[in-house]
Enzyme design. Structure first.
Site, PDB file in Angstrom:
ATOM      1  N   HIS A 194      13.104  51.717 -35.035  1.00 10.74           N
ATOM      2  CA  HIS A 194      12.659  52.634 -36.089  1.00 10.74           C
ATOM      3  C   HIS A 194      12.015  53.895 -35.514  1.00 10.74           C
ATOM      4  O   HIS A 194      11.218  54.561 -36.179  1.00 10.74           O
ATOM      5  CB  HIS A 194      11.713  51.943 -37.083  1.00 10.74           C
ATOM      6  N   TYR A 244      13.708  57.144 -40.120  1.00 12.06           N
ATOM      7  CA  TYR A 244      12.303  56.766 -39.985  1.00 12.06           C
ATOM      8  C   TYR A 244      11.479  57.853 -39.304  1.00 12.06           C
ATOM      9  O   TYR A 244      10.256  57.855 -39.411  1.00 12.06           O
ATOM     10  CB  TYR A 244      12.178  55.458 -39.200  1.00 12.06           C
TER      11      TYR A 244
END
Length: 421
Positions: A194, A244
Protein backbone atom coordinates in the site's frame (compact mmCIF):
# COMPACT_ATOMS: atom_id res chain seq x y z
CA UNK A 1 -4.25 -30.89 -3.41
CA UNK A 2 -5.91 -29.41 -0.33
CA UNK A 3 -6.27 -25.67 0.27
CA UNK A 4 -7.72 -23.99 3.33
CA UNK A 5 -9.14 -20.47 3.51
CA UNK A 6 -9.18 -18.98 7.02
CA UNK A 7 -11.88 -16.34 6.99
CA UNK A 8 -13.80 -18.44 4.51
CA UNK A 9 -17.10 -16.89 5.58
CA UNK A 10 -16.04 -13.55 4.11
CA UNK A 11 -18.22 -12.08 1.40
CA UNK A 12 -14.95 -11.94 -0.60
CA UNK A 13 -14.84 -15.73 -0.80
CA UNK A 14 -17.04 -16.27 -3.89
CA UNK A 15 -14.51 -14.19 -5.85
CA UNK A 16 -11.86 -16.66 -4.76
CA UNK A 17 -14.09 -19.65 -5.50
CA UNK A 18 -14.80 -18.36 -8.99
CA UNK A 19 -11.05 -18.16 -9.64
CA UNK A 20 -10.44 -21.67 -8.35
CA UNK A 21 -13.22 -22.95 -10.61
CA UNK A 22 -12.10 -21.13 -13.76
CA UNK A 23 -8.38 -21.77 -13.28
CA UNK A 24 -8.56 -25.40 -12.17
CA UNK A 25 -5.97 -26.46 -14.76
CA UNK A 26 -3.47 -24.07 -13.18
CA UNK A 27 -4.33 -25.06 -9.62
CA UNK A 28 -6.06 -28.48 -9.45
CA UNK A 29 -7.71 -28.27 -6.03
CA UNK A 30 -9.19 -31.55 -4.85
CA UNK A 31 -10.38 -30.31 -1.45
CA UNK A 32 -11.11 -26.73 -0.44
CA UNK A 33 -11.83 -26.03 3.22
CA UNK A 34 -13.51 -22.81 4.33
CA UNK A 35 -12.83 -22.05 8.00
CA UNK A 36 -14.76 -19.38 9.85
CA UNK A 37 -16.12 -18.88 13.39
CA UNK A 38 -19.41 -17.42 12.08
CA UNK A 39 -21.61 -20.44 11.20
CA UNK A 40 -24.48 -18.55 9.56
CA UNK A 41 -22.19 -16.67 7.15
CA UNK A 42 -20.18 -19.82 6.50
CA UNK A 43 -23.30 -21.78 5.57
CA UNK A 44 -24.37 -19.12 3.06
CA UNK A 45 -20.93 -18.68 1.51
CA UNK A 46 -20.26 -22.42 1.49
CA UNK A 47 -23.54 -23.14 -0.26
CA UNK A 48 -22.82 -20.64 -3.02
CA UNK A 49 -19.26 -21.95 -3.33
CA UNK A 50 -20.51 -25.47 -3.96
CA UNK A 51 -23.00 -24.21 -6.56
CA UNK A 52 -20.25 -22.27 -8.37
CA UNK A 53 -18.07 -25.40 -8.49
CA UNK A 54 -20.99 -27.49 -9.71
CA UNK A 55 -21.98 -25.03 -12.44
CA UNK A 56 -18.42 -24.83 -13.78
CA UNK A 57 -17.91 -28.57 -13.58
CA UNK A 58 -15.19 -28.49 -10.94
CA UNK A 59 -14.79 -31.93 -9.37
CA UNK A 60 -13.30 -30.62 -6.11
CA UNK A 61 -14.90 -31.04 -2.70
CA UNK A 62 -15.78 -27.99 -0.59
CA UNK A 63 -15.84 -28.40 3.19
CA UNK A 64 -16.95 -25.82 5.75
CA UNK A 65 -15.94 -25.86 9.41
CA UNK A 66 -15.38 -23.68 12.45
CA UNK A 67 -12.62 -26.04 13.64
CA UNK A 68 -9.35 -24.41 12.62
CA UNK A 69 -7.10 -27.36 13.53
CA UNK A 70 -9.20 -29.80 11.54
CA UNK A 71 -9.49 -27.37 8.66
CA UNK A 72 -5.75 -26.86 8.20
CA UNK A 73 -4.72 -30.48 8.78
CA UNK A 74 -3.05 -31.81 5.66
CA UNK A 75 -3.43 -28.53 3.75
CA UNK A 76 -0.82 -27.74 1.12
CA UNK A 77 -1.48 -24.02 1.48
CA UNK A 78 -3.48 -21.87 3.91
CA UNK A 79 -4.88 -18.53 2.75
CA UNK A 80 -5.54 -15.91 5.42
CA UNK A 81 -8.28 -13.35 4.75
CA UNK A 82 -9.61 -12.46 8.18
CA UNK A 83 -10.80 -9.23 9.76
CA UNK A 84 -10.49 -9.15 13.54
CA UNK A 85 -13.38 -7.11 14.93
CA UNK A 86 -15.30 -7.17 11.65
CA UNK A 87 -16.70 -4.13 9.87
CA UNK A 88 -17.55 -2.52 13.23
CA UNK A 89 -13.85 -2.24 14.06
CA UNK A 90 -13.16 -0.93 10.57
CA UNK A 91 -15.80 1.74 11.04
CA UNK A 92 -13.92 2.94 14.12
CA UNK A 93 -10.55 2.84 12.34
CA UNK A 94 -11.95 5.14 9.68
CA UNK A 95 -13.59 7.67 11.99
CA UNK A 96 -11.80 8.46 15.27
CA UNK A 97 -8.50 9.56 13.61
CA UNK A 98 -10.46 12.31 11.85
CA UNK A 99 -11.03 13.98 15.23
CA UNK A 100 -7.33 14.89 15.22
CA UNK A 101 -7.35 15.95 11.58
CA UNK A 102 -5.58 12.75 10.52
CA UNK A 103 -6.72 10.42 7.77
CA UNK A 104 -9.05 7.63 8.86
CA UNK A 105 -8.20 4.49 6.91
CA UNK A 106 -7.99 0.81 7.73
CA UNK A 107 -4.45 0.09 6.50
CA UNK A 108 -2.45 3.27 7.05
CA UNK A 109 -2.13 5.95 9.71
CA UNK A 110 -3.69 5.44 13.13
CA UNK A 111 -6.46 3.19 11.84
CA UNK A 112 -3.92 0.96 10.14
CA UNK A 113 -1.97 0.65 13.38
CA UNK A 114 -5.15 -0.30 15.24
CA UNK A 115 -5.81 -3.04 12.70
CA UNK A 116 -2.24 -4.30 13.03
CA UNK A 117 -2.50 -4.46 16.82
CA UNK A 118 -5.74 -6.46 16.60
CA UNK A 119 -4.55 -8.71 13.83
CA UNK A 120 -0.93 -9.73 14.38
CA UNK A 121 -1.47 -11.79 17.57
CA UNK A 122 -4.43 -13.62 16.03
CA UNK A 123 -2.57 -14.41 12.80
CA UNK A 124 0.49 -15.65 14.69
CA UNK A 125 -1.71 -17.95 16.77
CA UNK A 126 -3.30 -19.34 13.61
CA UNK A 127 0.12 -19.81 12.01
CA UNK A 128 1.45 -21.68 15.03
CA UNK A 129 -1.51 -24.04 14.88
CA UNK A 130 -0.89 -24.57 11.17
CA UNK A 131 2.76 -25.34 11.89
CA UNK A 132 1.86 -27.86 14.61
CA UNK A 133 -0.64 -29.60 12.37
CA UNK A 134 1.19 -29.30 9.06
CA UNK A 135 4.65 -27.66 9.16
CA UNK A 136 5.12 -27.91 5.38
CA UNK A 137 2.07 -25.81 4.48
CA UNK A 138 2.57 -22.46 2.80
CA UNK A 139 0.77 -19.48 4.32
CA UNK A 140 -0.50 -16.89 1.85
CA UNK A 141 -1.48 -13.71 3.64
CA UNK A 142 -4.11 -11.41 2.17
CA UNK A 143 -4.98 -9.99 5.60
CA UNK A 144 -4.22 -6.29 6.01
CA UNK A 145 -1.97 -4.60 6.83
CA UNK A 146 -0.21 -7.17 4.62
CA UNK A 147 3.33 -5.82 5.03
CA UNK A 148 3.26 -5.85 8.84
CA UNK A 149 1.39 -9.16 9.07
CA UNK A 150 3.74 -10.86 6.59
CA UNK A 151 6.76 -9.59 8.46
CA UNK A 152 5.35 -10.97 11.71
CA UNK A 153 4.89 -14.36 10.04
CA UNK A 154 8.35 -14.43 8.48
CA UNK A 155 10.00 -13.20 11.65
CA UNK A 156 8.38 -16.12 13.50
CA UNK A 157 9.85 -18.56 10.98
CA UNK A 158 6.71 -19.41 9.01
CA UNK A 159 6.64 -20.30 5.31
CA UNK A 160 4.72 -17.18 4.31
CA UNK A 161 4.24 -14.85 1.36
CA UNK A 162 2.10 -11.72 1.40
CA UNK A 163 -0.32 -10.88 -1.40
CA UNK A 164 -2.09 -7.69 -2.50
CA UNK A 165 -4.32 -7.03 -5.50
CA UNK A 166 -3.00 -3.54 -6.32
CA UNK A 167 -0.39 -4.76 -8.81
CA UNK A 168 -2.67 -7.17 -10.66
CA UNK A 169 -5.25 -4.40 -10.87
CA UNK A 170 -2.72 -2.14 -12.58
CA UNK A 171 -1.61 -4.98 -14.84
CA UNK A 172 -5.18 -5.57 -16.01
CA UNK A 173 -5.82 -1.85 -16.41
CA UNK A 174 -2.69 -1.23 -18.46
CA UNK A 175 -3.24 -4.32 -20.60
CA UNK A 176 -6.68 -3.03 -21.52
CA UNK A 177 -5.32 0.40 -22.43
CA UNK A 178 -2.53 -1.13 -24.51
CA UNK A 179 -4.73 -3.75 -26.17
CA UNK A 180 -2.55 -6.68 -25.11
CA UNK A 181 -3.01 -9.76 -22.93
CA UNK A 182 -2.40 -9.20 -19.19
CA UNK A 183 0.32 -11.86 -19.23
CA UNK A 184 2.28 -9.67 -21.66
CA UNK A 185 2.46 -6.78 -19.16
CA UNK A 186 5.32 -6.82 -16.65
CA UNK A 187 5.32 -4.09 -14.02
CA UNK A 188 8.39 -2.45 -12.51
CA UNK A 189 6.53 -2.35 -9.21
CA UNK A 190 8.45 -1.10 -6.17
CA UNK A 191 7.66 -0.15 -2.59
CA UNK A 192 5.96 -1.45 0.51
CA UNK A 193 2.46 -2.83 0.75
CA UNK A 194 0.00 0.00 0.00
CA UNK A 195 2.96 2.31 -0.66
CA UNK A 196 4.04 1.43 -4.19
CA UNK A 197 4.90 3.00 -7.51
CA UNK A 198 4.86 1.63 -11.06
CA UNK A 199 8.17 2.95 -12.36
CA UNK A 200 7.99 1.00 -15.61
CA UNK A 201 5.50 -0.99 -17.68
CA UNK A 202 7.25 -3.54 -19.89
CA UNK A 203 5.91 -5.67 -22.69
CA UNK A 204 6.87 -9.33 -22.68
CA UNK A 205 8.86 -9.57 -19.46
CA UNK A 206 11.42 -7.90 -17.19
CA UNK A 207 13.67 -6.97 -20.12
CA UNK A 208 10.90 -5.81 -22.42
CA UNK A 209 10.25 -2.35 -23.82
CA UNK A 210 9.15 0.21 -21.24
CA UNK A 211 5.91 1.71 -22.51
CA UNK A 212 5.06 3.70 -19.39
CA UNK A 213 5.82 7.08 -21.07
CA UNK A 214 3.43 6.11 -23.87
CA UNK A 215 0.77 5.09 -21.36
CA UNK A 216 1.03 8.37 -19.48
CA UNK A 217 1.10 10.39 -22.69
CA UNK A 218 -1.94 8.75 -24.25
CA UNK A 219 -3.97 7.70 -21.21
CA UNK A 220 -2.77 9.92 -18.38
CA UNK A 221 -6.19 11.48 -17.78
CA UNK A 222 -7.83 8.06 -17.44
CA UNK A 223 -5.16 6.76 -15.07
CA UNK A 224 -5.18 9.93 -12.97
CA UNK A 225 -8.98 9.80 -12.65
CA UNK A 226 -8.77 6.24 -11.29
CA UNK A 227 -6.30 7.43 -8.66
CA UNK A 228 -8.21 10.65 -7.81
CA UNK A 229 -4.96 12.51 -8.37
CA UNK A 230 -4.29 15.34 -10.85
CA UNK A 231 -2.86 14.42 -14.23
CA UNK A 232 -0.14 17.03 -13.83
CA UNK A 233 1.23 15.19 -10.80
CA UNK A 234 1.62 11.96 -12.76
CA UNK A 235 3.35 13.86 -15.55
CA UNK A 236 5.76 15.49 -13.11
CA UNK A 237 6.54 12.20 -11.36
CA UNK A 238 6.77 10.11 -14.51
CA UNK A 239 5.44 7.11 -12.59
CA UNK A 240 2.06 5.74 -11.53
CA UNK A 241 1.62 5.73 -7.75
CA UNK A 242 -0.73 3.34 -6.00
CA UNK A 243 -4.05 4.94 -5.13
CA UNK A 244 -3.04 4.58 -1.49
CA UNK A 245 -0.43 7.29 -2.12
CA UNK A 246 -3.30 9.76 -2.25
CA UNK A 247 -3.39 9.57 1.56
CA UNK A 248 0.14 11.01 1.51
CA UNK A 249 0.10 13.26 -1.55
CA UNK A 250 -3.33 14.79 -0.82
CA UNK A 251 -3.77 14.11 2.90
CA UNK A 252 -5.68 17.24 3.91
CA UNK A 253 -7.94 17.02 0.87
CA UNK A 254 -8.76 13.40 1.75
CA UNK A 255 -9.51 14.32 5.39
CA UNK A 256 -11.97 16.99 4.23
CA UNK A 257 -13.69 14.44 1.99
CA UNK A 258 -13.86 11.78 4.70
CA UNK A 259 -15.47 14.22 7.12
CA UNK A 260 -18.33 14.92 4.73
CA UNK A 261 -19.36 11.52 3.39
CA UNK A 262 -20.28 8.08 4.73
CA UNK A 263 -17.33 5.92 5.71
CA UNK A 264 -16.14 3.18 3.41
CA UNK A 265 -16.82 0.73 6.23
CA UNK A 266 -20.51 1.67 6.36
CA UNK A 267 -20.76 1.30 2.58
CA UNK A 268 -19.10 -2.10 2.68
CA UNK A 269 -21.30 -3.23 5.58
CA UNK A 270 -24.40 -2.41 3.54
CA UNK A 271 -22.97 -4.26 0.53
CA UNK A 272 -22.25 -7.27 2.73
CA UNK A 273 -25.86 -7.37 3.93
CA UNK A 274 -27.07 -7.34 0.33
CA UNK A 275 -24.51 -9.93 -0.75
CA UNK A 276 -25.46 -12.33 2.03
CA UNK A 277 -29.10 -12.06 0.99
CA UNK A 278 -28.03 -12.95 -2.56
CA UNK A 279 -25.88 -15.84 -1.36
CA UNK A 280 -28.93 -17.30 0.43
CA UNK A 281 -30.73 -17.71 -2.91
CA UNK A 282 -30.39 -21.40 -3.87
CA UNK A 283 -30.69 -20.45 -7.54
CA UNK A 284 -27.55 -18.26 -7.45
CA UNK A 285 -24.62 -20.21 -8.90
CA UNK A 286 -22.15 -17.46 -9.86
CA UNK A 287 -20.55 -14.51 -8.15
CA UNK A 288 -22.96 -11.54 -8.31
CA UNK A 289 -21.99 -8.31 -10.07
CA UNK A 290 -22.28 -6.41 -6.76
CA UNK A 291 -19.22 -8.28 -5.48
CA UNK A 292 -17.01 -6.23 -7.83
CA UNK A 293 -17.84 -3.14 -5.77
CA UNK A 294 -16.89 -4.90 -2.52
CA UNK A 295 -13.15 -4.66 -3.30
CA UNK A 296 -10.49 -7.26 -3.91
CA UNK A 297 -10.72 -7.21 -7.71
CA UNK A 298 -8.61 -9.95 -9.35
CA UNK A 299 -7.71 -11.35 -5.92
CA UNK A 300 -8.66 -14.82 -7.13
CA UNK A 301 -6.34 -14.73 -10.13
CA UNK A 302 -3.45 -13.47 -8.01
CA UNK A 303 -4.08 -16.08 -5.30
CA UNK A 304 -4.31 -18.96 -7.79
CA UNK A 305 -1.14 -17.82 -9.56
CA UNK A 306 0.81 -17.56 -6.31
CA UNK A 307 -0.44 -20.85 -4.85
CA UNK A 308 0.28 -22.68 -8.12
CA UNK A 309 3.87 -21.44 -8.16
CA UNK A 310 4.52 -22.19 -4.49
CA UNK A 311 3.09 -25.69 -4.85
CA UNK A 312 5.13 -26.49 -7.94
CA UNK A 313 2.43 -26.01 -10.53
CA UNK A 314 2.08 -23.77 -13.52
CA UNK A 315 2.01 -20.30 -12.01
CA UNK A 316 3.64 -17.28 -13.64
CA UNK A 317 7.42 -17.14 -13.22
CA UNK A 318 7.30 -13.56 -11.93
CA UNK A 319 4.72 -12.17 -9.54
CA UNK A 320 4.36 -9.11 -7.31
CA UNK A 321 4.43 -10.30 -3.71
CA UNK A 322 5.36 -9.20 -0.21
CA UNK A 323 8.55 -10.81 1.08
CA UNK A 324 11.84 -10.08 2.81
CA UNK A 325 13.97 -7.35 1.24
CA UNK A 326 17.26 -9.28 1.43
CA UNK A 327 19.29 -6.41 -0.03
CA UNK A 328 16.94 -5.72 -2.94
CA UNK A 329 16.45 -2.12 -1.79
CA UNK A 330 19.80 -1.21 -0.18
CA UNK A 331 18.35 1.72 1.77
CA UNK A 332 16.09 -0.66 3.76
CA UNK A 333 17.03 -3.40 6.26
CA UNK A 334 17.32 -6.92 4.88
CA UNK A 335 14.40 -8.06 7.05
CA UNK A 336 12.05 -5.30 5.90
CA UNK A 337 9.09 -6.66 3.94
CA UNK A 338 8.84 -5.08 0.52
CA UNK A 339 6.36 -5.41 -2.35
CA UNK A 340 8.15 -6.05 -5.62
CA UNK A 341 8.34 -8.40 -8.56
CA UNK A 342 9.78 -11.74 -7.50
CA UNK A 343 10.61 -15.11 -8.96
CA UNK A 344 8.22 -17.50 -7.20
CA UNK A 345 8.65 -21.24 -6.88
CA UNK A 346 8.51 -24.16 -4.49
CA UNK A 347 11.21 -22.58 -2.31
CA UNK A 348 9.38 -19.28 -1.99
CA UNK A 349 9.80 -15.79 -3.43
CA UNK A 350 13.10 -14.24 -4.51
CA UNK A 351 12.86 -10.50 -5.34
CA UNK A 352 14.12 -9.41 -8.73
CA UNK A 353 16.80 -6.73 -8.88
CA UNK A 354 15.46 -3.19 -8.72
CA UNK A 355 17.12 -0.26 -10.46
CA UNK A 356 18.04 2.84 -8.48
CA UNK A 357 15.01 4.20 -6.65
CA UNK A 358 14.36 7.94 -6.75
CA UNK A 359 14.99 9.52 -3.31
CA UNK A 360 11.47 10.94 -3.48
CA UNK A 361 10.14 7.41 -3.07
CA UNK A 362 13.04 5.86 -1.17
CA UNK A 363 12.73 8.44 1.62
CA UNK A 364 9.05 7.74 2.17
CA UNK A 365 9.66 3.98 2.05
CA UNK A 366 12.38 4.29 4.69
CA UNK A 367 10.11 6.37 6.93
CA UNK A 368 7.19 3.96 6.66
CA UNK A 369 9.49 0.97 7.16
CA UNK A 370 10.64 2.51 10.45
CA UNK A 371 6.99 2.98 11.43
CA UNK A 372 6.25 -0.67 10.54
CA UNK A 373 9.15 -1.77 12.78
CA UNK A 374 7.63 0.13 15.69
CA UNK A 375 4.11 -1.01 14.83
CA UNK A 376 5.16 -4.66 14.89
CA UNK A 377 6.93 -4.15 18.20
CA UNK A 378 3.72 -2.65 19.63
CA UNK A 379 1.65 -5.52 18.24
CA UNK A 380 3.96 -8.15 19.72
CA UNK A 381 4.75 -6.56 23.07
CA UNK A 382 1.94 -4.08 23.75
CA UNK A 383 2.11 -1.01 25.93
CA UNK A 384 0.92 2.57 25.58
CA UNK A 385 4.42 3.94 25.01
CA UNK A 386 5.05 1.58 22.10
CA UNK A 387 1.76 2.60 20.50
CA UNK A 388 2.69 6.26 20.95
CA UNK A 389 6.14 5.75 19.40
CA UNK A 390 4.64 4.04 16.35
CA UNK A 391 2.10 6.81 15.84
CA UNK A 392 4.66 9.57 16.32
CA UNK A 393 6.88 7.96 13.68
CA UNK A 394 4.15 7.74 11.05
CA UNK A 395 4.54 10.41 8.32
CA UNK A 396 0.77 11.06 8.33
CA UNK A 397 0.86 11.95 12.04
CA UNK A 398 4.29 13.06 13.29
CA UNK A 399 3.19 15.59 15.93
CA UNK A 400 3.34 14.60 19.58
CA UNK A 401 -0.02 16.13 20.53
CA UNK A 402 -1.74 14.19 17.75
CA UNK A 403 0.16 10.99 18.59
CA UNK A 404 -0.75 11.32 22.27
CA UNK A 405 -4.46 11.87 21.59
CA UNK A 406 -4.59 9.12 18.96
CA UNK A 407 -2.90 6.68 21.35
CA UNK A 408 -5.67 7.19 23.90
CA UNK A 409 -8.34 6.86 21.21
CA UNK A 410 -6.80 3.72 19.74
CA UNK A 411 -6.62 1.96 23.10
CA UNK A 412 -10.13 3.05 24.10
CA UNK A 413 -11.67 1.77 20.86
CA UNK A 414 -9.73 -1.51 20.77
CA UNK A 415 -9.43 -2.52 24.42
CA UNK A 416 -11.39 -5.75 23.94
CA UNK A 417 -8.85 -6.88 21.31
CA UNK A 418 -5.68 -5.89 23.19
CA UNK A 419 -4.64 -8.43 25.81
CA UNK A 420 -2.34 -5.92 27.51
CA UNK A 421 -4.76 -2.99 27.69
Amino acid sequence: MKLTVVGGGSTYTPELIDGFARLRDTLPVEELVLVDPAPERLELVGGLARRIFAKQGHPGRIVTTDDLDAGVEGADAVLLQLRVGGQAAREQDETWPLECGCVGQETTGAGGLAKALRTVPVVLDIAERVRRTNPDAWIIDFTNPVGIVTRALLQAGHKAVGLCNVAIGFQRKFAGLLGVAPADVHLDHVGLNHLTWETGVRLGGPEGENVLPKLLGEHGDDIAADLSLPRVLLDRLGVVPSYYLRYFYAHDEVVRELRTKPSRASQVAEMERELLKMYADPALDEKPALLAKRGGAYYSEAAVDLAASLLGGGGSPYQVVNTYNKGTLPFLPDDAVIEVQAAVGAKGATPLAVQDVDPLYAGLMANVTAYEDLALEAALRGGRDRVFRALLSHPLIGQYEYADALTDQLIAHNREHLAWA
